[in-house]
Design a protein around this motif. Structure first.
Motif, PDB file in Angstrom:
ATOM      1  N   ALA A  48       0.840  -1.193   0.000  1.00 16.49           N
ATOM      2  CA  ALA A  48       0.000   0.000   0.000  1.00 16.49           C
ATOM      3  C   ALA A  48       0.872   1.238   0.000  1.00 16.49           C
ATOM      4  O   ALA A  48       2.040   1.193   0.403  1.00 16.49           O
ATOM      5  N   SER A  49       0.285   2.335  -0.443  1.00 22.45           N
ATOM      6  CA  SER A  49       0.955   3.626  -0.353  1.00 22.45           C
ATOM      7  C   SER A  49      -0.076   4.691  -0.024  1.00 22.45           C
ATOM      8  O   SER A  49      -1.272   4.535  -0.318  1.00 22.45           O
ATOM      9  N   ILE A  50       0.408   5.779   0.579  1.00 24.42           N
ATOM     10  CA  ILE A  50      -0.472   6.890   0.911  1.00 24.42           C
ATOM     11  C   ILE A  50       0.305   8.175   0.726  1.00 24.42           C
ATOM     12  O   ILE A  50       1.462   8.288   1.153  1.00 24.42           O
ATOM     13  N   SER A  51      -0.328   9.152   0.103  1.00 23.36           N
ATOM     14  CA  SER A  51       0.329  10.419  -0.170  1.00 23.36           C
ATOM     15  C   SER A  51       0.529  11.219   1.109  1.00 23.36           C
ATOM     16  O   SER A  51      -0.013  10.901   2.168  1.00 23.36           O
ATOM     17  N   GLY A  52       1.324  12.284   0.984  1.00 26.84           N
ATOM     18  CA  GLY A  52       1.680  13.076   2.140  1.00 26.84           C
ATOM     19  C   GLY A  52       0.482  13.644   2.882  1.00 26.84           C
ATOM     20  O   GLY A  52       0.446  13.635   4.118  1.00 26.84           O
ATOM     21  N   ALA A  53      -0.492  14.129   2.126  1.00 20.70           N
ATOM     22  CA  ALA A  53      -1.680  14.690   2.748  1.00 20.70           C
ATOM     23  C   ALA A  53      -2.717  13.630   3.077  1.00 20.70           C
ATOM     24  O   ALA A  53      -3.737  13.932   3.700  1.00 20.70           O
ATOM     25  N   GLY A  54      -2.469  12.418   2.620  1.00 19.88           N
ATOM     26  CA  GLY A  54      -3.396  11.327   2.892  1.00 19.88           C
ATOM     27  C   GLY A  54      -4.559  11.229   1.940  1.00 19.88           C
ATOM     28  O   GLY A  54      -5.464  10.435   2.139  1.00 19.88           O
ATOM     29  N   ARG A  55      -4.533  12.036   0.878  1.00 16.77           N
ATOM     30  CA  ARG A  55      -5.686  12.056  -0.024  1.00 16.77           C
ATOM     31  C   ARG A  55      -5.642  10.947  -1.066  1.00 16.77           C
ATOM     32  O   ARG A  55      -6.685  10.578  -1.638  1.00 16.77           O
ATOM     33  N   THR A  56      -4.452  10.431  -1.325  1.00 14.84           N
ATOM     34  CA  THR A  56      -4.297   9.424  -2.374  1.00 14.84           C
ATOM     35  C   THR A  56      -3.736   8.150  -1.778  1.00 14.84           C
ATOM     36  O   THR A  56      -2.706   8.176  -1.089  1.00 14.84           O
ATOM     37  N   THR A  57      -4.417   7.060  -2.014  1.00 18.63           N
ATOM     38  CA  THR A  57      -3.934   5.759  -1.574  1.00 18.63           C
ATOM     39  C   THR A  57      -3.941   4.790  -2.752  1.00 18.63           C
ATOM     40  O   THR A  57      -4.701   4.957  -3.706  1.00 18.63           O
ATOM     41  N   ASP A  58      -3.116   3.798  -2.643  1.00 14.99           N
ATOM     42  CA  ASP A  58      -3.061   2.757  -3.665  1.00 14.99           C
ATOM     43  C   ASP A  58      -2.722   1.453  -2.973  1.00 14.99           C
ATOM     44  O   ASP A  58      -2.023   1.449  -1.948  1.00 14.99           O
TER      45      ASP A  58
END
Length: 111
Positions: A48-58
Protein backbone atom coordinates in the motif's frame (compact mmCIF):
# COMPACT_ATOMS: atom_id res chain seq x y z
CA UNK A 1 15.09 9.60 9.53
CA UNK A 2 13.88 6.93 11.92
CA UNK A 3 10.80 4.79 11.39
CA UNK A 4 9.51 2.63 14.25
CA UNK A 5 6.84 0.06 13.57
CA UNK A 6 4.45 -1.65 15.92
CA UNK A 7 1.25 -3.64 15.89
CA UNK A 8 2.18 -6.99 14.43
CA UNK A 9 1.28 -10.29 16.00
CA UNK A 10 -0.53 -13.57 15.67
CA UNK A 11 -4.12 -13.49 14.47
CA UNK A 12 -6.61 -16.08 13.30
CA UNK A 13 -7.84 -16.12 9.69
CA UNK A 14 -10.54 -13.53 9.23
CA UNK A 15 -9.14 -11.37 11.99
CA UNK A 16 -7.75 -7.86 11.97
CA UNK A 17 -4.59 -6.03 12.94
CA UNK A 18 -3.48 -2.43 12.73
CA UNK A 19 0.14 -1.63 12.08
CA UNK A 20 1.67 1.70 13.04
CA UNK A 21 4.77 3.41 11.73
CA UNK A 22 5.97 6.44 13.65
CA UNK A 23 8.54 8.69 12.01
CA UNK A 24 11.06 11.13 13.39
CA UNK A 25 13.66 13.39 11.81
CA UNK A 26 11.61 14.14 8.73
CA UNK A 27 9.00 16.59 7.50
CA UNK A 28 6.44 13.82 7.69
CA UNK A 29 3.57 15.39 5.78
CA UNK A 30 5.72 16.04 2.71
CA UNK A 31 6.35 12.40 1.93
CA UNK A 32 4.51 9.37 0.72
CA UNK A 33 4.46 6.41 3.08
CA UNK A 34 4.80 2.95 1.58
CA UNK A 35 3.98 -0.38 3.17
CA UNK A 36 5.79 -3.51 1.99
CA UNK A 37 5.77 -7.08 3.13
CA UNK A 38 8.10 -10.02 2.69
CA UNK A 39 7.11 -13.60 3.22
CA UNK A 40 9.72 -16.36 3.69
CA UNK A 41 11.31 -17.27 0.38
CA UNK A 42 9.54 -14.48 -1.50
CA UNK A 43 10.51 -11.05 -2.76
CA UNK A 44 9.47 -7.92 -0.93
CA UNK A 45 6.03 -6.85 -2.16
CA UNK A 46 4.47 -3.39 -2.21
CA UNK A 47 1.23 -3.56 -0.25
CA UNK A 48 0.00 0.00 0.00
CA UNK A 49 0.95 3.63 -0.35
CA UNK A 50 -0.47 6.89 0.91
CA UNK A 51 0.33 10.42 -0.17
CA UNK A 52 1.68 13.08 2.14
CA UNK A 53 -1.68 14.69 2.75
CA UNK A 54 -3.40 11.33 2.89
CA UNK A 55 -5.69 12.06 -0.02
CA UNK A 56 -4.30 9.42 -2.37
CA UNK A 57 -3.93 5.76 -1.57
CA UNK A 58 -3.06 2.76 -3.67
CA UNK A 59 -3.05 -0.94 -2.91
CA UNK A 60 -1.65 -4.15 -4.23
CA UNK A 61 -4.18 -6.40 -5.91
CA UNK A 62 -3.85 -9.04 -3.21
CA UNK A 63 -5.00 -6.69 -0.44
CA UNK A 64 -7.48 -4.39 -2.17
CA UNK A 65 -10.72 -4.14 -0.26
CA UNK A 66 -9.15 -5.61 2.89
CA UNK A 67 -6.32 -3.24 3.83
CA UNK A 68 -6.58 0.50 4.42
CA UNK A 69 -3.69 2.94 4.70
CA UNK A 70 -4.11 6.12 6.69
CA UNK A 71 -1.96 8.67 8.48
CA UNK A 72 -2.03 11.25 11.22
CA UNK A 73 0.39 13.97 10.23
CA UNK A 74 0.03 15.71 13.58
CA UNK A 75 1.42 12.56 15.22
CA UNK A 76 3.96 11.71 12.47
CA UNK A 77 2.37 8.29 12.30
CA UNK A 78 1.02 6.14 9.49
CA UNK A 79 -1.26 3.18 9.87
CA UNK A 80 -2.13 0.06 7.95
CA UNK A 81 -5.47 -1.42 8.94
CA UNK A 82 -5.64 -5.04 7.88
CA UNK A 83 -8.98 -6.80 7.88
CA UNK A 84 -10.14 -10.23 6.74
CA UNK A 85 -6.62 -11.53 7.15
CA UNK A 86 -5.64 -14.70 5.38
CA UNK A 87 -2.76 -17.12 5.96
CA UNK A 88 -1.22 -15.76 2.74
CA UNK A 89 -0.85 -12.38 4.48
CA UNK A 90 1.75 -13.87 6.82
CA UNK A 91 4.93 -11.87 6.35
CA UNK A 92 7.20 -9.29 7.87
CA UNK A 93 5.68 -5.88 7.17
CA UNK A 94 7.84 -2.82 6.60
CA UNK A 95 7.13 0.86 6.24
CA UNK A 96 9.21 3.02 3.92
CA UNK A 97 9.51 6.78 3.73
CA UNK A 98 12.14 8.84 1.92
CA UNK A 99 14.38 5.82 1.34
CA UNK A 100 14.34 4.89 5.03
CA UNK A 101 12.90 1.59 6.21
CA UNK A 102 11.24 0.64 9.44
CA UNK A 103 12.58 -2.33 11.36
CA UNK A 104 9.74 -4.58 10.28
CA UNK A 105 6.99 -6.23 12.27
CA UNK A 106 5.91 -9.85 11.99
CA UNK A 107 2.32 -10.64 11.07
CA UNK A 108 1.29 -14.26 11.36
CA UNK A 109 -2.16 -15.42 10.30
CA UNK A 110 -2.85 -18.91 11.53
CA UNK A 111 -5.47 -20.93 13.33
Amino acid sequence: VQLVESGGGLVQPGGSLRLSCRASGIAFSRYYMYWYRQAPGKERELVASISGAGRTTDYGDSVKGRFTASRDNAENTAYLQMNSLEPEDTAVYYCLMAASWGQGTQVTVSS
